[in-house]
Design a protein around this motif. Structure first.
Motif, PDB file in Angstrom:
ATOM      1  N   LEU A 295      -5.585  -3.973   3.296  1.00  0.00           N
ATOM      2  CA  LEU A 295      -5.119  -2.761   2.941  1.00  0.00           C
ATOM      3  C   LEU A 295      -6.539  -1.793   3.039  1.00  0.00           C
ATOM      4  O   LEU A 295      -6.177  -0.626   3.603  1.00  0.00           O
ATOM      5  CB  LEU A 295      -4.787  -2.834   1.622  1.00  0.00           C
ATOM      6  N   THR A 296      -7.605  -2.210   2.773  1.00  0.00           N
ATOM      7  CA  THR A 296      -8.640  -1.314   2.821  1.00  0.00           C
ATOM      8  C   THR A 296      -9.114  -1.054   4.217  1.00  0.00           C
ATOM      9  O   THR A 296      -9.587  -0.101   4.483  1.00  0.00           O
ATOM     10  CB  THR A 296     -10.005  -2.253   2.050  1.00  0.00           C
ATOM     11  N   VAL A 297      -8.857  -2.104   5.293  1.00  0.00           N
ATOM     12  CA  VAL A 297      -9.058  -1.633   6.666  1.00  0.00           C
ATOM     13  C   VAL A 297      -8.126  -0.509   6.966  1.00  0.00           C
ATOM     14  O   VAL A 297      -8.453   0.383   7.544  1.00  0.00           O
ATOM     15  CB  VAL A 297      -8.709  -2.807   7.603  1.00  0.00           C
ATOM     16  N   GLY A 298      -6.865  -0.548   6.634  1.00  0.00           N
ATOM     17  CA  GLY A 298      -5.937   0.653   6.723  1.00  0.00           C
ATOM     18  C   GLY A 298      -6.283   2.050   6.241  1.00  0.00           C
ATOM     19  O   GLY A 298      -6.258   2.934   6.955  1.00  0.00           O
ATOM     20  N   ILE A 299      -7.088   1.875   5.037  1.00  0.00           N
ATOM     21  CA  ILE A 299      -7.597   3.124   4.334  1.00  0.00           C
ATOM     22  C   ILE A 299      -8.666   3.675   5.317  1.00  0.00           C
ATOM     23  O   ILE A 299      -8.863   4.602   5.576  1.00  0.00           O
ATOM     24  CB  ILE A 299      -8.068   2.757   2.990  1.00  0.00           C
ATOM     25  N   GLY A 300      -9.635   2.525   5.633  1.00  0.00           N
ATOM     26  CA  GLY A 300     -11.140   3.194   6.289  1.00  0.00           C
ATOM     27  C   GLY A 300     -10.473   3.611   7.657  1.00  0.00           C
ATOM     28  O   GLY A 300     -10.915   4.763   7.999  1.00  0.00           O
ATOM     29  N   MET A 301      -9.703   2.870   8.575  1.00  0.00           N
ATOM     30  CA  MET A 301      -9.154   3.545   9.673  1.00  0.00           C
ATOM     31  C   MET A 301      -8.389   4.730   9.757  1.00  0.00           C
ATOM     32  O   MET A 301      -8.621   5.838  10.340  1.00  0.00           O
ATOM     33  CB  MET A 301      -8.259   2.477  10.371  1.00  0.00           C
ATOM     34  N   GLY A 302      -7.657   4.919   8.681  1.00  0.00           N
ATOM     35  CA  GLY A 302      -6.763   6.358   8.434  1.00  0.00           C
ATOM     36  C   GLY A 302      -7.795   7.371   8.215  1.00  0.00           C
ATOM     37  O   GLY A 302      -7.532   8.400   8.656  1.00  0.00           O
ATOM     38  N   LEU A 325     -16.880  -3.788   6.089  1.00  0.00           N
ATOM     39  CA  LEU A 325     -16.999  -4.695   4.835  1.00  0.00           C
ATOM     40  C   LEU A 325     -15.280  -5.266   4.763  1.00  0.00           C
ATOM     41  O   LEU A 325     -15.070  -6.441   4.508  1.00  0.00           O
ATOM     42  CB  LEU A 325     -16.935  -3.855   3.728  1.00  0.00           C
ATOM     43  N   ALA A 326     -14.331  -4.467   5.004  1.00  0.00           N
ATOM     44  CA  ALA A 326     -12.921  -4.869   4.880  1.00  0.00           C
ATOM     45  C   ALA A 326     -12.446  -6.102   5.742  1.00  0.00           C
ATOM     46  O   ALA A 326     -11.698  -6.865   5.264  1.00  0.00           O
ATOM     47  CB  ALA A 326     -12.068  -3.724   4.758  1.00  0.00           C
ATOM     48  N   LEU A 327     -13.028  -5.894   7.011  1.00  0.00           N
ATOM     49  CA  LEU A 327     -12.535  -6.685   7.858  1.00  0.00           C
ATOM     50  C   LEU A 327     -13.045  -8.197   7.647  1.00  0.00           C
ATOM     51  O   LEU A 327     -12.631  -9.428   7.767  1.00  0.00           O
ATOM     52  CB  LEU A 327     -12.990  -6.586   9.497  1.00  0.00           C
ATOM     53  N   ALA A 328     -14.344  -8.204   7.104  1.00  0.00           N
ATOM     54  CA  ALA A 328     -14.975  -9.540   6.556  1.00  0.00           C
ATOM     55  C   ALA A 328     -14.246 -10.053   5.459  1.00  0.00           C
ATOM     56  O   ALA A 328     -13.892 -11.486   5.453  1.00  0.00           O
ATOM     57  CB  ALA A 328     -16.544  -9.282   6.214  1.00  0.00           C
ATOM     58  N   VAL A 329     -13.665  -9.388   4.828  1.00  0.00           N
ATOM     59  CA  VAL A 329     -13.196  -9.838   3.284  1.00  0.00           C
ATOM     60  C   VAL A 329     -11.668 -10.163   4.074  1.00  0.00           C
ATOM     61  O   VAL A 329     -11.201 -11.145   3.420  1.00  0.00           O
ATOM     62  CB  VAL A 329     -12.945  -8.486   2.344  1.00  0.00           C
ATOM     63  N   VAL A 392       0.822  -3.683   7.072  1.00  0.00           N
ATOM     64  CA  VAL A 392       0.770  -4.920   7.047  1.00  0.00           C
ATOM     65  C   VAL A 392       0.243  -5.712   5.958  1.00  0.00           C
ATOM     66  O   VAL A 392       0.820  -6.763   5.235  1.00  0.00           O
ATOM     67  CB  VAL A 392      -0.194  -5.332   8.276  1.00  0.00           C
ATOM     68  N   GLY A 393      -1.016  -5.068   5.250  1.00  0.00           N
ATOM     69  CA  GLY A 393      -1.195  -5.547   4.157  1.00  0.00           C
ATOM     70  C   GLY A 393      -0.390  -5.542   2.818  1.00  0.00           C
ATOM     71  O   GLY A 393      -0.351  -6.510   2.209  1.00  0.00           O
ATOM     72  N   LEU A 394       0.343  -4.370   2.839  1.00  0.00           N
ATOM     73  CA  LEU A 394       1.109  -4.248   1.841  1.00  0.00           C
ATOM     74  C   LEU A 394       2.325  -5.104   1.890  1.00  0.00           C
ATOM     75  O   LEU A 394       2.762  -5.759   0.749  1.00  0.00           O
ATOM     76  CB  LEU A 394       1.419  -2.809   1.569  1.00  0.00           C
ATOM     77  N   ALA A 395       2.798  -5.047   3.027  1.00  0.00           N
ATOM     78  CA  ALA A 395       4.239  -6.080   3.296  1.00  0.00           C
ATOM     79  C   ALA A 395       3.824  -7.546   2.911  1.00  0.00           C
ATOM     80  O   ALA A 395       4.774  -8.236   2.414  1.00  0.00           O
ATOM     81  CB  ALA A 395       4.560  -6.200   4.863  1.00  0.00           C
ATOM     82  N   GLY A 396       2.634  -7.976   3.138  1.00  0.00           N
ATOM     83  CA  GLY A 396       2.254  -9.390   2.912  1.00  0.00           C
ATOM     84  C   GLY A 396       2.431  -9.773   1.285  1.00  0.00           C
ATOM     85  O   GLY A 396       3.041 -10.933   1.025  1.00  0.00           O
ATOM     86  N   PHE A 397       2.390  -8.854   0.425  1.00  0.00           N
ATOM     87  CA  PHE A 397       2.646  -9.037  -1.047  1.00  0.00           C
ATOM     88  C   PHE A 397       4.176  -9.235  -1.340  1.00  0.00           C
ATOM     89  O   PHE A 397       4.406  -9.726  -2.451  1.00  0.00           O
ATOM     90  CB  PHE A 397       1.898  -7.920  -1.911  1.00  0.00           C
ATOM     91  N   PHE A 398       5.037  -8.893  -0.362  1.00  0.00           N
ATOM     92  CA  PHE A 398       6.332  -8.920  -0.481  1.00  0.00           C
ATOM     93  C   PHE A 398       7.109 -10.010   0.237  1.00  0.00           C
ATOM     94  O   PHE A 398       8.262  -9.969   0.234  1.00  0.00           O
ATOM     95  CB  PHE A 398       6.844  -7.586  -0.354  1.00  0.00           C
TER      96      PHE A 398
END
Length: 434
Positions: A295-302, A325-329, A392-398
């Motif tokens: 989710l954070t990768v998406g925010i940074g790229m956006g 940072l987010a890619l490492a996490v 992708v990150g959000l969908a994983g939670f569902f």
């Protein structure tokens, strides 16, 4: 973590491999720079990239079978040794001034093939040498090394190229390979325990082992979803990284200094994320850490994609740090999940199959992203990549299969053929989840 005595054998092996990786990255930079100077051909550079990528995509699944069938210490030793010998041959050709471009391509191919052997073996061996509760910490260390290489390898490569002839530069790779080979003589490399003892005459064939690895993944919905998410993320994010120079020069109209600054801050972000994982380890449910990272990768790229061309450049720097940072996490816990949930005697095959599938998305993404960025704008692809990664990150939670992947481990007899399994248990046509 570093004081944990149970980790000393692995950390000894890991440290040698880290030195070798640094040497390889420096030499890789030098080789690409040499090709650039000698040919000035974008086609040749693209071909060199494909030569380094295709062995993993095409041969990876078969390499994984060998990793699970052969002695892993010997695979690591042979991989490092063959690459070192190939580099020595190239050194001699440079010293004798007999070098040709096809020699470079041949070395890149050899490095790619045996690098694939090496990567699959190290990933599959880690889970046998590291306690499960420490796997995320170790992946944090891996991310620190990756971030450090992002920062150091290019300037170090440029420095040694300016100071040494190519034969001398290649010698660096040979010397650092020794650091990787020496621990193999002293560190015990465990082999996976198979489900049952099988005589050599009754051992499943190579093809049967390959099929069992494929069935293993197809019979695990959670891993299939996770692999599909990784493929889509690679499809969107890899082209974005490749298009970064165009974003800097054409869109933001900045210099090479700004491009290098973005690369450095991206590497710093990876190091910070790796340090966070190495010390903290992430949430108890590893998949939650990874999904939040995506989710954070998406925010940074956006953020990068939506910044106007005349917008504040400090936001680009901040966003590139966030993405690193987010890619490492994201990546660290994913590898830890696979190492802790995939059966040890299946890890070579499964890691290789997943690696091949995700790697195959990179050239496909590049083929589509290039013309689309030319038609619309480079920033558009960054917007799309940011939105895609966030979704992708959000969908994983569902997706229950994804959220429960750490509990739903596949229980499958990897050393028996499908026909033997069905004969022994008529209800065993499909792998069961436990």
């Amino acid at each position: 973590m570093l004081r944990d005595k149970t980790l000393r054998p692995f950390l000894t092996l890991w440290t040698g491999q880290a030195f070798s990786l640094l040497g390889s990255q420096i030499v890789q930079f030098a080789i690409i720079w040499w090709l650039t100077q000698q040919t000035g051909s974008a086609t040749l550079l693209a071909t060199a990239s494909l030569v380094g990528l295709l062995p993993q995509v095409i041969l990876g699944p078969f390499i994984g079978v060998w990793v699970d069938r052969l002695n892993r210490r010997l695979i690591l030793f042979a991989s490092d040794a063959v690459i070192a010998v190939a580099t020595i041959v190239l050194m001699a050709l440079f010293a004798l001034e007999m070098i040709a471009v096809w020699h470079i391509f041949l070395l890149l191919f050899v490095r790619a093939v045996f690098g694939a052997f090496h990567w699959s073996t190290m990933q599959a061996t880690t889970s046998l040498m590291v306690p499960e509760e420490r796997l995320t910490n170790i992946q944090g260390l891996n991310q620190i090394v990756q971030g450090g290489l992002n920062i150091a390898s290019a300037p170090l490569g440029a420095l040694v190229v300016s100071l040494l002839p190519m034969a001398g530069v290649l010698l660096i790779d040979v010397v650092t390979a020794i650091f990787a080979i020496l621990p193999l003589f002293f560190v015990h490399i465990p082999q996976p325990i198979v489900s049952e003892d099988v005589d050599e005459e009754k051992r499943p064939s190579f093809l049967a082992d390959f099929q069992s690895g494929l069935r293993y993944i197809l019979g695990w919905p959670g891993m299939l979803f996770l692999m599909g998410m990784a493929m889509f993320a690679n499809f969107m994010l890899v082209p974005a990284v490749s298009l970064l120079p165009l974003l800097v020069f054409d869109y933001f109209q900045q210099s090479a200094y700004f491009l290098s600054l973005i690369n450095v801050t991206f590497g710093i972000g990876i190091i910070v994320g790796g340090m966070l994982l190495a010390s903290w380890g992430g949430f108890k449910k590893k998949i939650v850490t990874s999904l939040l990272g995506m989710l954070t990768v998406g925010i940074g790229m956006g953020i990068i994609g939506f910044i106007p061309s005349a917008g504040p450049l400090y936001l680009v720097i901040a966003a590139s740090t966030i993405v690193g940072l987010a890619l490492a996490v994201t990546n660290g816990p994913i590898h830890a999940i696979m190492q802790s949930t995939i059966a040890p005697d299946m890890q070579g095959r499964v890691f290789a199959l997943i690696g091949s599938a995700t790697s195959a998305m990179s050239p496909i993404g590049l083929i589509i992203a290039g013309p689309l960025a030319d038609r619309l704008s480079v920033s558009f692809w960054y917007m799309a990549a940011g939105i895609g990664a966030f979704v992708v990150g959000l969908a994983g939670f569902f997706i229950p299969q994804v959220m429960n992947i750490e509990e739903n481990r596949v229980d499958i007899e990897s050393e028996t053929t499908e026909e033997e399994t069905i004969m022994a248990d008529p209800d065993a046509q499909n792998p069961t989840l436990v």
